[in-house]
Scaffold this active site. Structure first.
Site, mmCIF file in Angstrom:
data_model
loop_
_atom_site.group_PDB
_atom_site.id
_atom_site.type_symbol
_atom_site.label_atom_id
_atom_site.label_comp_id
_atom_site.label_asym_id
_atom_site.label_seq_id
_atom_site.Cartn_x
_atom_site.Cartn_y
_atom_site.Cartn_z
ATOM 1 N N GLY A 46 1.126 -1.084 -0.032
ATOM 2 C CA GLY A 46 0.241 -0.152 -0.454
ATOM 3 C C GLY A 46 0.562 1.342 -0.354
ATOM 4 N N CYS A 47 2.029 1.108 1.082
ATOM 5 C CA CYS A 47 2.573 2.765 0.433
ATOM 6 C C CYS A 47 3.482 2.565 -0.708
ATOM 7 C CB CYS A 47 3.598 2.391 2.130
ATOM 8 S SG CYS A 47 3.168 2.596 3.703
ATOM 9 N N THR A 48 4.219 1.551 -0.693
ATOM 10 C CA THR A 48 4.455 1.914 -2.627
ATOM 11 C C THR A 48 3.710 2.226 -3.356
ATOM 12 O OG1 THR A 48 5.998 -0.222 -1.872
ATOM 13 C CG2 THR A 48 5.901 0.209 -3.872
#
Length: 153
Positions: A46-48
């Site tokens: 998700g953060c990527t």
């Protein structure tokens, strides 16, 4: 009681290290509008997605005189690796003790897989040149967050 920053609130100041171990203060960035977003961890799915979407829109934000700053508890070294691995074009800052995230209401109780846990609450803020918050987004989804923030400008 968890803090929730609203439109018109003064953005909490910070001084954090970037990927090159250089301290960056919010007040140094306020020659432009600043989008600050908090995310849990470098190199996670998700953060990527979120970092790549903000990077893809970096020129569009720049055209609106706005810079993007991602903040997580990761180390400057982790940020260096993340930026290099994913060719990110945004500024990443390290908040290892989560003190800045806490002051923004982006750290605290959240639901994860049906359990209440303490952690980073994925959030984004638009900070005007005068240091005031013009938009706040809490509990956002990683995918599409950059576009939503951009459309709010």
């Amino acid at each position: 009681m968890q803090i929730k920053l609203q439109k018109g609130d003064k953005a909490p100041d910070f001084r954090l290290k970037n990927a090159d171990e250089i301290e960056i203060a919010l007040k140094d960035l306020l020659t432009k509008r600043v989008v600050v977003y908090f995310y849990p961890k470098d190199n996670t799915p998700g953060c990527t997605t979120q970092a790549e979407e903000f990077s893809a829109l970096v020129e569009s934000f720049a055209a609106k005189d706005t810079i993007i700053v991602g903040i997580s508890p990761d180390t400057p070294q982790s940020h260096r690796n993340f930026i290099a691995k994913k060719s990110l074009k945004i500024l990443l800052l390290s908040d290892p003790d989560k003190s800045v995230a806490t002051r923004y209401g982006a750290y605290g109780k959240k639901m994860m897989y049906g359990k209440e846990v303490q952690g980073i609450i994925r959030s984004a803020f638009v900070i005007e040149r005068d240091g005031s918050i013009s938009q706040s987004f809490y509990n956002v989804r990683a995918k599409g967050n950059a576009q939503k923030v951009f459309e709010s400008l």
